[in-house]
Design an enzyme around this catalytic site. Structure first.
Site, PDB file in Angstrom:
ATOM      1  CB  SER A  36      -0.917   0.001   1.223  1.00  0.00           C
ATOM      2  OG  SER A  36      -0.168  -0.185   2.398  1.00  0.00           O
ATOM      3  CG  ASP A  58       6.422  -6.697   9.722  1.00  0.00           C
ATOM      4  OD1 ASP A  58       5.813  -7.643  10.267  1.00  0.00           O
ATOM      5  OD2 ASP A  58       6.769  -6.706   8.532  1.00  0.00           O
ATOM      6  CB  SER A 124     -10.369 -15.922   2.992  1.00  0.00           C
ATOM      7  OG  SER A 124     -10.703 -16.264   1.674  1.00  0.00           O
ATOM      8  CE1 TYR A 149      -4.649 -14.724   1.769  1.00  0.00           C
ATOM      9  CE2 TYR A 149      -6.339 -15.942   0.586  1.00  0.00           C
ATOM     10  CZ  TYR A 149      -5.971 -14.891   1.392  1.00  0.00           C
ATOM     11  OH  TYR A 149      -6.920 -14.007   1.832  1.00  0.00           O
ATOM     12  CE  LYS A 153      -6.041 -14.271   5.206  1.00  0.00           C
ATOM     13  NZ  LYS A 153      -5.849 -13.122   6.083  1.00  0.00           N
ATOM     14  CG  ASN A 199      -8.381 -10.916  -6.704  1.00  0.00           C
ATOM     15  OD1 ASN A 199      -7.544 -10.335  -6.036  1.00  0.00           O
ATOM     16  ND2 ASN A 199      -8.782 -12.130  -6.431  1.00  0.00           N
ATOM     17  CG  LEU A 200     -13.607 -11.112 -12.797  1.00  0.00           C
ATOM     18  CD1 LEU A 200     -13.039 -11.625 -14.111  1.00  0.00           C
ATOM     19  CD2 LEU A 200     -14.968 -11.749 -12.524  1.00  0.00           C
ATOM     20  NE  ARG A 292      -7.631 -18.275 -10.844  1.00  0.00           N
ATOM     21  CZ  ARG A 292      -7.978 -17.093 -10.332  1.00  0.00           C
ATOM     22  NH1 ARG A 292      -7.265 -16.004 -10.630  1.00  0.00           N
ATOM     23  NH2 ARG A 292      -9.019 -16.963  -9.545  1.00  0.00           N
ATOM     24  CG  ASP A 295     -10.196 -20.594 -10.252  1.00  0.00           C
ATOM     25  OD1 ASP A 295      -9.623 -20.216  -9.216  1.00  0.00           O
ATOM     26  OD2 ASP A 295     -10.332 -19.879 -11.264  1.00  0.00           O
TER      27      ASP A 295
HETATM   28  P1  NAD Z   1      -4.115  -5.392   0.963  1.00  0.00           P
HETATM   29  O1  NAD Z   1      -2.860  -6.049   0.520  1.00  0.00           O
HETATM   30  O2  NAD Z   1      -4.662  -4.286   0.146  1.00  0.00           O
HETATM   31  O3  NAD Z   1      -3.970  -4.864   2.464  1.00  0.00           O
HETATM   32  C1  NAD Z   1      -3.151  -5.518   3.410  1.00  0.00           C
HETATM   33  C2  NAD Z   1      -2.307  -4.462   4.076  1.00  0.00           C
HETATM   34  O4  NAD Z   1      -1.469  -5.089   5.065  1.00  0.00           O
HETATM   35  C3  NAD Z   1      -1.375  -3.736   3.113  1.00  0.00           C
HETATM   36  O5  NAD Z   1      -1.505  -2.333   3.298  1.00  0.00           O
HETATM   37  C4  NAD Z   1       0.024  -4.212   3.497  1.00  0.00           C
HETATM   38  O6  NAD Z   1       0.991  -3.196   3.299  1.00  0.00           O
HETATM   39  C5  NAD Z   1      -0.161  -4.563   4.964  1.00  0.00           C
HETATM   40  N1  NAD Z   1       0.741  -5.592   5.496  1.00  0.00           N
HETATM   41  C6  NAD Z   1       1.036  -6.787   4.951  1.00  0.00           C
HETATM   42  N2  NAD Z   1       1.874  -7.467   5.744  1.00  0.00           N
HETATM   43  C7  NAD Z   1       2.093  -6.689   6.844  1.00  0.00           C
HETATM   44  C8  NAD Z   1       2.856  -6.848   8.019  1.00  0.00           C
HETATM   45  N3  NAD Z   1       3.569  -7.951   8.237  1.00  0.00           N
HETATM   46  N4  NAD Z   1       2.851  -5.845   8.935  1.00  0.00           N
HETATM   47  C9  NAD Z   1       2.135  -4.719   8.715  1.00  0.00           C
HETATM   48  N5  NAD Z   1       1.405  -4.502   7.613  1.00  0.00           N
HETATM   49  C10 NAD Z   1       1.382  -5.487   6.687  1.00  0.00           C
HETATM   50  O7  NAD Z   1      -5.217  -6.550   1.126  1.00  0.00           O
HETATM   51  P2  NAD Z   1      -6.792  -6.449   1.335  1.00  0.00           P
HETATM   52  O8  NAD Z   1      -7.447  -6.876   0.091  1.00  0.00           O
HETATM   53  O9  NAD Z   1      -7.131  -5.156   1.946  1.00  0.00           O
HETATM   54  O10 NAD Z   1      -6.992  -7.615   2.393  1.00  0.00           O
HETATM   55  C11 NAD Z   1      -6.992  -7.386   3.780  1.00  0.00           C
HETATM   56  C12 NAD Z   1      -7.107  -8.724   4.493  1.00  0.00           C
HETATM   57  O11 NAD Z   1      -8.292  -9.392   4.062  1.00  0.00           O
HETATM   58  C13 NAD Z   1      -5.941  -9.664   4.207  1.00  0.00           C
HETATM   59  O12 NAD Z   1      -5.637 -10.371   5.397  1.00  0.00           O
HETATM   60  C14 NAD Z   1      -6.519 -10.614   3.173  1.00  0.00           C
HETATM   61  O13 NAD Z   1      -5.904 -11.874   3.202  1.00  0.00           O
HETATM   62  C15 NAD Z   1      -7.974 -10.699   3.620  1.00  0.00           C
HETATM   63  N6  NAD Z   1      -8.882 -11.074   2.531  1.00  0.00           N
HETATM   64  C16 NAD Z   1      -8.863 -10.348   1.370  1.00  0.00           C
HETATM   65  C17 NAD Z   1      -9.699 -10.723   0.321  1.00  0.00           C
HETATM   66  C18 NAD Z   1      -9.670  -9.965  -0.984  1.00  0.00           C
HETATM   67  O14 NAD Z   1     -10.122 -10.507  -2.001  1.00  0.00           O
HETATM   68  N7  NAD Z   1      -9.182  -8.724  -1.031  1.00  0.00           N
HETATM   69  C19 NAD Z   1     -10.560 -11.824   0.463  1.00  0.00           C
HETATM   70  C20 NAD Z   1     -10.574 -12.513   1.670  1.00  0.00           C
HETATM   71  C21 NAD Z   1      -9.722 -12.132   2.701  1.00  0.00           C
HETATM   72  N1  UDP Z   2     -11.275 -15.007 -13.233  1.00  0.00           N
HETATM   73  C1  UDP Z   2     -11.115 -14.948 -14.602  1.00  0.00           C
HETATM   74  N2  UDP Z   2     -10.090 -14.207 -15.108  1.00  0.00           N
HETATM   75  C2  UDP Z   2      -9.228 -13.503 -14.329  1.00  0.00           C
HETATM   76  C3  UDP Z   2      -9.401 -13.560 -12.930  1.00  0.00           C
HETATM   77  C4  UDP Z   2     -10.433 -14.334 -12.411  1.00  0.00           C
HETATM   78  O1  UDP Z   2     -11.877 -15.581 -15.339  1.00  0.00           O
HETATM   79  O2  UDP Z   2      -8.306 -12.850 -14.852  1.00  0.00           O
HETATM   80  C5  UDP Z   2     -12.386 -15.803 -12.669  1.00  0.00           C
HETATM   81  C6  UDP Z   2     -11.955 -16.916 -11.735  1.00  0.00           C
HETATM   82  O3  UDP Z   2     -11.727 -18.096 -12.470  1.00  0.00           O
HETATM   83  C7  UDP Z   2     -13.167 -17.017 -10.801  1.00  0.00           C
HETATM   84  C8  UDP Z   2     -13.686 -15.582 -10.721  1.00  0.00           C
HETATM   85  O4  UDP Z   2     -13.160 -14.911 -11.869  1.00  0.00           O
HETATM   86  O5  UDP Z   2     -14.190 -17.808 -11.394  1.00  0.00           O
HETATM   87  C9  UDP Z   2     -13.209 -14.839  -9.468  1.00  0.00           C
HETATM   88  O6  UDP Z   2     -11.803 -14.945  -9.378  1.00  0.00           O
HETATM   89  P1  UDP Z   2     -10.957 -14.091  -8.335  1.00  0.00           P
HETATM   90  O7  UDP Z   2      -9.515 -14.437  -8.522  1.00  0.00           O
HETATM   91  O8  UDP Z   2     -11.355 -12.655  -8.418  1.00  0.00           O
HETATM   92  O9  UDP Z   2     -11.497 -14.612  -6.918  1.00  0.00           O
HETATM   93  P2  UDP Z   2     -11.426 -16.076  -6.245  1.00  0.00           P
HETATM   94  O10 UDP Z   2     -10.825 -17.023  -7.199  1.00  0.00           O
HETATM   95  O11 UDP Z   2     -10.603 -15.851  -5.036  1.00  0.00           O
HETATM   96  O12 UDP Z   2     -12.847 -16.404  -5.912  1.00  0.00           O
END
Ligand code: NAD
Ligand code: UDP
Length: 336
Positions: A36, A58, A124, A149, A153, A199-200, A292, A295
């Site tokens: 970020s 951190d 997640s 990953y 979690k 991500n999509l 993929r 998936d």
């Molecule tokens: P993001 O990468 O945008 O935000 C995570 C933040 O944590 C970043 O700003 C990064 O700099 C910071 N960070 C990473 N490691 C760190 C550390 N060791 N110490 C301090 N800061 C650290 O991700 P996001 O999409 O905002 O996701 C937030 C949380 O939600 C994550 O734990 C992610 O796994 C979880 N999550 C995200 C999604 C998604 O699709 N975005 C889905 C399910 C769960």
């Molecule tokens: N997807 C896709 N093309 C991309 C990225 C994702 O077709 O470039 C599809 C993927 O196969 C899934 C959906 O979009 O069916 C959501 O994928 P994403 O990676 O966003 O989320 P997740 O797999 O974690 O659910």
């Protein structure tokens, strides 16, 4: 109420901080900025007229966390910090376990030292693996994860559950997010992936804005209505509100609390492409590619437990998710 927000500069954390400030909560952000940018702080300030306290550091550094806890009367923690790219986790499992698992353990230790007993953790829907049925309830089987990953979690969920058994006066909330998308409706904050998006939604947005030629649709032979993968996309603003609802309800009660945060609706890849096209007025070029690896065909959440216990329900539509993403992407074509 002062709340330590780890990862508060990231995509979900930054939107949650804005909503927290609007709700009168005081986020204190800890982030190492590995995924970020500092500019996020200016955007939060511009939207809320408040510049949150920010520490660059951190979560694996307990001395640093001890200092943060000693300087503020923190009541609760929301723990977003972690690494989140599935593909990268396969290439760098040690880094993922160190950051996501070790980081969570160090944070819990620092909380115990400081006497802070309420945490909301970003889990997640990936912990459910390939679901045997949909909608997925919180009682559905967990653990059959397909990559480091997802396992990180699941491991943190197990660690926190065991820790709760030893400390039953704590409030530990595990929020299992489905697919967060969208952006702040102002267009000043959104998702800013580094490199090629995995991500999509951010991928579609970058095609629409001309940064990428076309979307690869990963498979059109799934057992779904149009053959493409179906997911439960949830607006990041709804997700942010879900954290506040959790903090204000179960976050104040001891217990191990587990909730899905989703909408309860599934949308296919092609449906998302069409919705984005309509919202942006841009044609989204795509080609059908092989599936993929790892998936699943479809997943969406059962939302009744969160609705009942947290008094929270996602309300923003797919149209708002795509329109807000486009607003952010078109105003910030290169991100922050
Ligand atoms: P993001 O990468 O945008 O935000 C995570 C933040 O944590 C970043 O700003 C990064 O700099 C910071 N960070 C990473 N490691 C760190 C550390 N060791 N110490 C301090 N800061 C650290 O991700 P996001 O999409 O905002 O996701 C937030 C949380 O939600 C994550 O734990 C992610 O796994 C979880 N999550 C995200 C999604 C998604 O699709 N975005 C889905 C399910 C769960
Ligand atoms: N997807 C896709 N093309 C991309 C990225 C994702 O077709 O470039 C599809 C993927 O196969 C899934 C959906 O979009 O069916 C959501 O994928 P994403 O990676 O966003 O989320 P997740 O797999 O974690 O659910």
């Amino acid at each position: 109420m002062k709340v330590l927000v780890t990862g508060g500069m990231g995509y979900i954390g930054s939107h949650t901080c804005v909503q927290m400030l609007q709700a009168g909560l005081e986020p204190i952000i800890v982030d190492n900025l590995c995924n970020s940018k500092l500019a996020v702080l200016d955007r939060i300030e511009a939207l809320t007229k408040v510049r949150p306290i920010f520490y660059q550091g951190d979560v694996r550094d307990q001395a640093f966390l001890d200092k943060v806890f000693s300087e503020h009367d923190i009541q609760s923690v929301i723990h977003f910090a972690g690494l989140k790219a599935v593909g990268e986790s396969v290439a760098k499992p040690l880094e993922y376990y160190d950051n996501n698992v070790n980081g969570s353990l160090v944070l819990a230790r620092a909380m115990r030292t400081a006497g802070v007993k309420s945490i909301v953790f970003s889990s997640s829907a990936t912990v459910y693996g390939d679901p045997t049925s949909v909608p997925i309830t919180e009682d559905s089987p967990v653990g059959a994860t397909t990559n480091p990953y997802g396992r990180s979690k699941y491991i943190v969920e197990c660690c926190f559950s065991d820790f709760y058994d030893s400390q039953p006066d704590w409030s530990i909330t595990l929020l299992r997010y489905f697919n967060p998308v969208g952006a702040h409706p102002s267009g000043s904050m959104g998702e800013d992936p580094q490199g090629t998006p995995n991500n999509l939604m951010p991928f579609i947005a970058q095609v629409a804005v001309g940064r990428r030629d076309k979307l690869s649709v990963f498979g059109d032979d799934y057992p779904t209505p149009d053959g493409t993968g179906v997911r439960d996309y949830i607006h990041v603003m709804d997700l942010a509100d879900g954290h506040i609802a959790a903090l204000n309800t179960v976050g104040q009660k001891s217990g191990l609390h587990i909730y899905n945060l989703g909408t309860g609706n599934g949308s296919s890849v092609i449906e998302m492409v069409n919705a984005f096209s309509e919202a942006s007025g841009k044609e989204i070029a795509y080609e059908i590619c092989p599936r993929r690896p790892g998936d699943i065909a479809e997943c969406w959440a059962s939302t009744s437990k969160a609705e009942q216990d947290l008094g929270w329900k996602a309300s923003r539509s797919i149209m708002e998710m795509t329109a807000d993403t486009w607003n952010w992407q078109s105003k910030n074509p290169q991100g922050y």
